[in-house]
Design a protein around this motif. Structure first.
Motif, mmCIF file in Angstrom:
data_model
loop_
_atom_site.group_PDB
_atom_site.id
_atom_site.type_symbol
_atom_site.label_atom_id
_atom_site.label_comp_id
_atom_site.label_asym_id
_atom_site.label_seq_id
_atom_site.Cartn_x
_atom_site.Cartn_y
_atom_site.Cartn_z
ATOM 1 N N MET A 1 0.814 -1.206 0.000
ATOM 2 C CA MET A 1 0.000 0.000 0.000
ATOM 3 C C MET A 1 0.852 1.263 0.000
ATOM 4 O O MET A 1 0.391 2.318 -0.437
ATOM 5 C CB MET A 1 -0.926 0.009 1.222
ATOM 6 N N LEU A 2 2.073 1.157 0.507
ATOM 7 C CA LEU A 2 2.898 2.355 0.687
ATOM 8 C C LEU A 2 3.163 3.112 -0.614
ATOM 9 O O LEU A 2 3.014 4.338 -0.637
ATOM 10 C CB LEU A 2 4.217 1.979 1.367
ATOM 11 N N PRO A 3 3.537 2.459 -1.706
ATOM 12 C CA PRO A 3 3.761 3.277 -2.920
ATOM 13 C C PRO A 3 2.494 3.978 -3.399
ATOM 14 O O PRO A 3 2.558 5.116 -3.876
ATOM 15 C CB PRO A 3 4.253 2.239 -3.939
ATOM 16 N N LEU A 4 1.342 3.313 -3.273
ATOM 17 C CA LEU A 4 0.111 3.895 -3.796
ATOM 18 C C LEU A 4 -0.373 5.071 -2.944
ATOM 19 O O LEU A 4 -0.922 6.036 -3.486
ATOM 20 C CB LEU A 4 -0.984 2.830 -3.879
ATOM 21 N N VAL A 5 -0.205 5.001 -1.629
ATOM 22 C CA VAL A 5 -0.682 6.097 -0.780
ATOM 23 C C VAL A 5 0.177 7.346 -0.937
ATOM 24 O O VAL A 5 -0.224 8.430 -0.495
ATOM 25 C CB VAL A 5 -0.710 5.684 0.713
ATOM 26 N N MET A 6 1.343 7.227 -1.571
ATOM 27 C CA MET A 6 2.205 8.383 -1.782
ATOM 28 C C MET A 6 1.839 9.161 -3.042
ATOM 29 O O MET A 6 2.420 10.213 -3.301
ATOM 30 C CB MET A 6 3.668 7.936 -1.856
ATOM 31 N N LEU A 7 0.896 8.643 -3.829
ATOM 32 C CA LEU A 7 0.453 9.383 -5.021
ATOM 33 C C LEU A 7 -0.372 10.588 -4.586
ATOM 34 O O LEU A 7 -1.215 10.493 -3.705
ATOM 35 C CB LEU A 7 -0.368 8.467 -5.936
ATOM 36 N N ARG A 8 -0.181 11.719 -5.222
ATOM 37 C CA ARG A 8 -0.761 12.974 -4.756
ATOM 38 C C ARG A 8 -2.012 13.393 -5.508
ATOM 39 O O ARG A 8 -2.640 14.382 -5.142
ATOM 40 C CB ARG A 8 0.296 14.084 -4.841
ATOM 41 N N ARG A 9 -2.380 12.670 -6.558
ATOM 42 C CA ARG A 9 -3.596 12.977 -7.307
ATOM 43 C C ARG A 9 -4.484 11.730 -7.324
ATOM 44 O O ARG A 9 -4.002 10.619 -7.516
ATOM 45 C CB ARG A 9 -3.265 13.414 -8.737
ATOM 46 N N VAL A 10 -5.782 11.949 -7.124
ATOM 47 C CA VAL A 10 -6.687 10.811 -7.050
ATOM 48 C C VAL A 10 -6.828 10.115 -8.403
ATOM 49 O O VAL A 10 -7.044 8.895 -8.470
ATOM 50 C CB VAL A 10 -8.067 11.263 -6.525
ATOM 51 N N ASP A 11 -6.662 10.860 -9.505
ATOM 52 C CA ASP A 11 -6.777 10.218 -10.811
ATOM 53 C C ASP A 11 -5.583 9.318 -11.118
ATOM 54 O O ASP A 11 -5.635 8.512 -12.056
ATOM 55 C CB ASP A 11 -6.951 11.259 -11.921
ATOM 56 N N SER A 12 -4.512 9.431 -10.324
ATOM 57 C CA SER A 12 -3.370 8.528 -10.499
ATOM 58 C C SER A 12 -3.684 7.116 -10.012
ATOM 59 O O SER A 12 -2.930 6.181 -10.305
ATOM 60 C CB SER A 12 -2.151 9.068 -9.737
ATOM 61 N N LEU A 13 -4.791 6.973 -9.284
ATOM 62 C CA LEU A 13 -5.175 5.668 -8.738
ATOM 63 C C LEU A 13 -6.195 4.948 -9.611
ATOM 64 O O LEU A 13 -6.757 3.940 -9.191
ATOM 65 C CB LEU A 13 -5.748 5.850 -7.325
ATOM 66 N N ARG A 14 -6.436 5.457 -10.828
ATOM 67 C CA ARG A 14 -7.494 4.862 -11.646
ATOM 68 C C ARG A 14 -7.163 3.434 -12.075
ATOM 69 O O ARG A 14 -8.062 2.568 -12.125
ATOM 70 C CB ARG A 14 -7.756 5.733 -12.873
ATOM 71 N N TYR A 15 -5.897 3.146 -12.351
ATOM 72 C CA TYR A 15 -5.550 1.795 -12.784
ATOM 73 C C TYR A 15 -5.589 0.809 -11.621
ATOM 74 O O TYR A 15 -6.056 -0.333 -11.791
ATOM 75 C CB TYR A 15 -4.163 1.800 -13.427
ATOM 76 N N SER A 16 -5.121 1.228 -10.474
ATOM 77 C CA SER A 16 -5.200 0.342 -9.306
ATOM 78 C C SER A 16 -6.649 0.089 -8.906
ATOM 79 O O SER A 16 -6.997 -1.016 -8.456
ATOM 80 C CB SER A 16 -4.421 0.946 -8.126
ATOM 81 N N SER A 17 -7.512 1.085 -9.080
ATOM 82 C CA SER A 17 -8.931 0.892 -8.779
ATOM 83 C C SER A 17 -9.562 -0.109 -9.738
ATOM 84 O O SER A 17 -10.374 -0.948 -9.335
ATOM 85 C CB SER A 17 -9.670 2.233 -8.857
ATOM 86 N N ALA A 18 -9.188 -0.023 -11.013
ATOM 87 C CA ALA A 18 -9.720 -0.972 -11.992
ATOM 88 C C ALA A 18 -9.274 -2.399 -11.670
ATOM 89 O O ALA A 18 -10.065 -3.345 -11.758
ATOM 90 C CB ALA A 18 -9.267 -0.579 -13.395
ATOM 91 N N ILE A 19 -8.022 -2.544 -11.251
ATOM 92 C CA ILE A 19 -7.529 -3.878 -10.879
ATOM 93 C C ILE A 19 -8.259 -4.396 -9.644
ATOM 94 O O ILE A 19 -8.575 -5.594 -9.553
ATOM 95 C CB ILE A 19 -6.008 -3.832 -10.643
ATOM 96 N N SER A 20 -8.556 -3.503 -8.695
ATOM 97 C CA SER A 20 -9.264 -3.935 -7.483
ATOM 98 C C SER A 20 -10.663 -4.438 -7.823
ATOM 99 O O SER A 20 -11.152 -5.406 -7.220
ATOM 100 C CB SER A 20 -9.345 -2.779 -6.482
#
Length: 275
Positions: A1-20
């Motif tokens: 989780m540590l690398p992902l929580v360091m992202l500063r924009r919510v749209d940067s998490l779109r690919y991880s959300s799709a995988i989830s």
């Protein structure tokens, strides 16, 4: 989780959300296939449309309300996602698709779990898979289910943490002249690591997630989702609330307080009886 929580924009998490979401669908596929296999071979548990009131009371039904309220209250990431979209019109479509996916996943897992385990189903359905993995194939399925579920949670957490971090920052660092959190690296990193450490400690300290749902859903989420918004309508600082709005706000507060109080009282009595 540590690398992902360091992202500063919510749209940067779109690919991880799709995988989830894909991992959640794998969980659904495994549960559904096991349920239909058991149904085909005649090994499903007997189904009951209404609760068995010889073992529970009507008040015990209120203990499920905090779970639903908690699930509803955890959709607070709607606002940052809306801010990250290019067009406001896309938010309506995204919301409808999200609701359809959530309802389909919840229904599939709930119905499949009830077909497989019946009255013995646990608040954490993964415990039931542990108890029914006596064969090598059952153990393999159990490992796959646990792995996909763990990865799903790890990929979903950064989105929830994004909203938590933003709100905690506004609460602690309320100075209007401060720089945005994403541009202040020391503040961003220290706050992120602190919240992540506290999350790990709480996850280890709570033995059963049912207790978390019951406590949070009966208190914090009820206040944030129902009581506080209704109170704002009643206060009406800008003079825009109509009589109908104020009546609905009063009804919401009464229902929220009443339901939450009954759920807390039933849970406390149930805990005392178990001891």
């Amino acid at each position: 989780m540590l690398p992902l929580v360091m992202l500063r924009r919510v749209d940067s998490l779109r690919y991880s959300s799709a995988i989830s979401i894909l991992l959640a669908l794998v969980f659904v596929a495994i549960c559904s296939s096991m349920a239909f296999t058991a149904l085909w071979s005649g090994k499903t548990r007997s189904l009951r449309i209404v609760p068995d009131f010889s073992q529970v009371t009507v008040l015990d039904l209120f203990t499920t309300v905090p779970v639903f309220v908690t699930g509803f209250g955890f959709h607070l990431n709607v606002h940052p996602i809306r801010a990250g979209l290019g067009k406001a019109a896309h938010m309506g479509l995204a919301t409808r698709i999200s609701l359809i996916i959530c309802v389909a996943i919840y229904f599939a897992i709930g119905f499949s779990g009830y077909l497989l385990f019946g009255d013995s189903i646990m608040p954490d359905v993964l415990v039931n898979f542990d108890q029914n993995s006596n064969t090598s194939s059952g153990q393999l399925l159990n490992d796959i289910v646990r792995l996909t579920y763990a990865l799903h949670l790890a990929l979903v957490f950064p989105i929830m943490n994004y909203c938590l971090r933003a709100n905690v920052d506004e609460l602690i660092f309320s100075n209007k002249n401060k720089s945005p959190l994403a541009l202040d690296t020391p503040r961003f990193v220290s706050l992120t690591l602190t919240l992540l450490a506290l999350t790990y400690l709480v996850a280890v300290a709570i033995p059963n997630i049912w207790y978390f749902f019951q406590f949070l859903g009966s208190t914090t989420i009820v206040c944030l989702s129902f009581i506080f918004p209704a109170s704002i309508v009643l206060r009406d600082m800008h003079g825009i609330s109509k009589t109908k709005d104020q009546v609905m706000a009063i009804v919401v507060i009464v229902l929220a307080v009443g339901t939450s109080g009954i759920a807390i009282w039933t849970n406390l009595n149930g805990s005392g009886a178990d001891q």
